[in-house]
Motif scaffolding. Structure first.
Motif, PDB file in Angstrom:
ATOM      1  N   LEU A 308       0.842  -1.172  -0.110  1.00 10.72           N
ATOM      2  CA  LEU A 308      -0.127   0.044   0.057  1.00 10.72           C
ATOM      3  C   LEU A 308       0.797   1.077   0.027  1.00 10.72           C
ATOM      4  O   LEU A 308       0.645   2.213  -0.781  1.00 10.72           O
ATOM      5  CB  LEU A 308      -1.078   0.082   1.173  1.00 10.72           C
ATOM      6  N   LEU A 309       1.785   1.423   0.855  1.00  6.10           N
ATOM      7  CA  LEU A 309       2.634   2.341   1.099  1.00  6.10           C
ATOM      8  C   LEU A 309       3.561   2.698  -0.216  1.00  6.10           C
ATOM      9  O   LEU A 309       3.393   3.983  -0.691  1.00  6.10           O
ATOM     10  CB  LEU A 309       3.749   2.190   2.005  1.00  6.10           C
ATOM     11  N   ILE A 310       3.957   1.730  -0.925  1.00  5.10           N
ATOM     12  CA  ILE A 310       4.646   1.835  -2.512  1.00  5.10           C
ATOM     13  C   ILE A 310       3.670   2.354  -3.709  1.00  5.10           C
ATOM     14  O   ILE A 310       4.023   3.259  -4.405  1.00  5.10           O
ATOM     15  CB  ILE A 310       5.590   0.527  -2.845  1.00  5.10           C
ATOM     16  N   ALA A 311       2.645   1.818  -3.345  1.00  2.00           N
ATOM     17  CA  ALA A 311       1.425   1.855  -4.323  1.00  2.00           C
ATOM     18  C   ALA A 311       1.205   3.623  -4.007  1.00  2.00           C
ATOM     19  O   ALA A 311       0.874   4.151  -5.260  1.00  2.00           O
ATOM     20  CB  ALA A 311       0.249   1.335  -4.158  1.00  2.00           C
ATOM     21  N   ILE A 312       0.938   4.182  -3.136  1.00  2.00           N
ATOM     22  CA  ILE A 312       0.503   5.393  -2.632  1.00  2.00           C
ATOM     23  C   ILE A 312       1.611   6.342  -3.073  1.00  2.00           C
ATOM     24  O   ILE A 312       1.692   7.212  -3.900  1.00  2.00           O
ATOM     25  CB  ILE A 312       0.220   5.628  -1.194  1.00  2.00           C
TER      26      ILE A 312
END
Lengths: 389, 206
Positions: A308-312
């Motif tokens: 999620l962090l990398i996607a954001i």
């Protein structure tokens, strides 16, 4: 039950899905409420009224100047002031005519007067040479094209600053709010769905007696149903609410589009209907890109939070970074994250803001399709490598 | 036949060294070992969830990846999606494993029917374990790999489960490989006990 149906059940039975969508609806509903409250101040009549008030103030000020400088009646300044008063009085007369015509619903007359006014303004502003002058010329040109379109097709006026009619409100939502807020929600829900089969970094989905490609396709379809379904649901609800209050508006109503060609902005007006179709195409491709990207990140990180962090960071993060980091603007046409705001891409607003000729609908299609294809190949390759191990 | 050939496993530390064995249909295998010695890792390696350092596993002569429908493995109740219900999982397993087992009948064995439409988030540990047992039975697979399946089950449920597993082995020719702490209470036919100790796994006489 098929794997796709099973994945979709996970989506629909997860309470976070309706909760996130309800919060989004509430936020966007507040925007509509604010628009409804302020819309009367942005009607054609209200615009003419404030213009009259401004001109009247100017006339009074100029008349005071004339009284003060009566003894200098022969000077150039005196004559200029007198001419300016005359010009303002004419403008007030025109604005009153606009008000009257708009009140009677005589849109052709109102738009013709507005168009003539903008034509005069264009002649005046075309003398400006500095940067502010260029921006002001672009704004005048936009208004001129807008009223030129309406002068030929006199549709009832719909505000685009504080839109309340169905179609115009949808465009505002998709230009100013949803590209960022919905992307965050979509990435969150997609991460929950596509990392669900990973436990202690183990891909438990590989225990299912299914072909790897079948798994990937089902996951992609489930992700698209989730994002597209949520997106359509939000837009549909808000469209219905706005339409119930102020009507749908006309799909033939003009929308200003522009692009940078040869270092000069080229502005024109097209119908909202033809504009919306392009926006939808680009938006759907953006969702597919987000789905395959999250699926790829899920395979790499095998955990919810890192994925999620990398996607954001990659999607809205890079999109916002392009606004701030100037060198990124030169290559942003080839970054799929740039196309989150499909309305600004199709309208050419982003291309003009970044002064990037390549930033347009066609390069959006190309970049998004290529990115989807490349990431899909990477997912397949990662499966193949894992299988070989 | 589930054939393990010279299997060696290593995660943070060596787990298994050069293990060869044949798990035959119609037999029940119990793997016993101390906590953390690698029973679960062995089951994971058989199903390709983790890579083996060396050696290979064949399921009826083929790699597991090409014969997945013959084996069922659901390691832990933590793998369950808590928003779904027992019925969602059981229907899914039945369809994916192309099983012709009567789902309705299996719901009664451990009383899963009572909460079959209740979301898993409302289950106790025992209820979740009973669902996992039902999933094994509904899969109709030929090989069951069960990791401490009796955790959280009461004595009565464990007795019912072992009786049913005994039937699966003797009447339906299933091969069951089970890791369990409750070693002494397993009373099934065709039982083989394997012990994993100091990276070596071998069968012990009963």
């Amino acid at each position: 039950m098929s794997y796709l149906a099973f994945q979709l059940k996970k989506v629909f039975k997860n309470k976070l899905t309706p909760v996130c969508l309800a919060i989004l609806l509430l936020l966007m509903g507040t925007v509509l409420f604010m628009n409804v409250r302020t819309n009367p101040q942005f009607s054609l009549q209200a615009g003419a009224k404030s213009e009259i008030a401004y001109r009247q103030k100017e006339i009074n000020r100029q008349q005071r100047l004339l009284k003060h400088d009566k003894q200098k009646s022969k000077t150039e300044v005196y004559h200029d002031t007198k001419a300016a008063i005359k010009q303002n009085q004419d403008a007030v007369k025109q604005d009153k005519q606009v008000q009257k015509a708009a009140n009677k619903g005589n849109w052709r007359k109102a738009y013709t007067i507005m168009w003539q006014q903008k034509k005069q303004e264009q002649t005046i502003s075309s003398n400006g040479q500095d940067l502010a002058g260029i921006n002001s010329r672009i704004n005048v040109e936009k208004k001129l094209q807008f009223f030129n379109y309406l002068h030929h097709e006199p549709l009832p006026y719909e505000s685009q600053d504080m839109p309340v009619t169905g179609w115009q409100f949808l465009l505002q939502l998709n230009q100013q709010y949803l590209p960022y807020v919905f992307t965050l929600v979509a990435l969150f829900l997609l991460t929950l769905l596509l990392t669900d089969s990973y436990h202690q970094k183990l891909d438990t989905a590989q225990l299912l007696p299914l072909e790897k490609n079948n798994l990937m396709i089902s996951n992609t379809i489930a992700g698209i149903v989730l994002t597209l379904g949520s997106f359509l649901a939000i837009n549909l609800v808000l469209f219905i609410v706005a339409s119930l209050i102020y009507g749908t508006g006309s799909l033939a109503f003009p929308y200003i589009v522009g692009q940078y060609t040869g270092g000069r902005p080229l502005i024109e007006c097209i119908s909202t209907g033809s504009f919306i179709i392009k926006v939808i195409v680009l938006q759907v491709l953006t969702f597919i890109f987000e789905v395959v990207l999250v699926q790829f990140l899920a395979r790499i990180f095998r955990d919810k939070l890192p994925a999620l962090l990398i996607a954001i960071l990659l999607v809205p993060g890079l999109n916002i970074a392009t606004m701030i980091v100037e060198p990124l603007r030169k290559i942003c046409a080839w970054l799929p994250m740039t196309y989150l705001n499909a309305v600004d891409i199709v309208s050419g607003n982003l291309g003009m803001n970044y002064q990037n000729v390549q930033l347009n609908y066609t390069s959006g299609l190309l970049t998004l399709c290529c990115s989807i294809l490349i990431i899909t190949i990477m997912i397949l390759l990662s499966s193949y490598i894992k299988y070989k191990e | 036949m589930l054939t393990v050939q010279n299997l060696s496993l290593k995660t943070r530390q060596p787990i298994l060294h050069d293990f060869s064995y044949q798990f035959a249909p119609g037999q029940f295998y119990q793997i016993a070992a101390e906590n953390g010695s690698g029973k679960t890792s062995f089951l994971r390696a058989v199903t390709d969830l983790i890579p083996a350092s060396s050696g290979k596993v064949l399921l009826d002569g083929k790699p597991y990846a090409k014969n997945k429908r013959k084996l069922f493995f659901f390691e832990s109740n933590e793998w369950l999606n808590v928003n779904l219900t027992s019925l969602d999982y059981l229907k899914f397993v039945k369809r994916q494993w192309h099983s012709n087992v009567d789902l309705d009948q299996e719901l009664d064995l451990l009383g899963v029917r009572e909460y079959v439409k209740v979301p898993i988030k409302k289950y106790s540990l025992g209820m979740k374990q009973k669902l996992i047992v039902a999933m094994y039975l509904v899969s109709g697979a030929e090989y069951y790999l069960m990791d401490e399946i009796t955790n959280g089950l009461d004595e009565e449920s464990r007795a019912i489960l072992y009786e049913r597993l005994n039937n699966e082995v003797t009447q339906r020719n299933k091969c069951i490989i089970l890791t369990s702490h409750y070693s002494s209470e397993i009373k099934v036919n065709n039982l083989h006990r394997l012990v994993l100790h100091k990276q070596k796994m071998h069968e012990v006489k009963q």
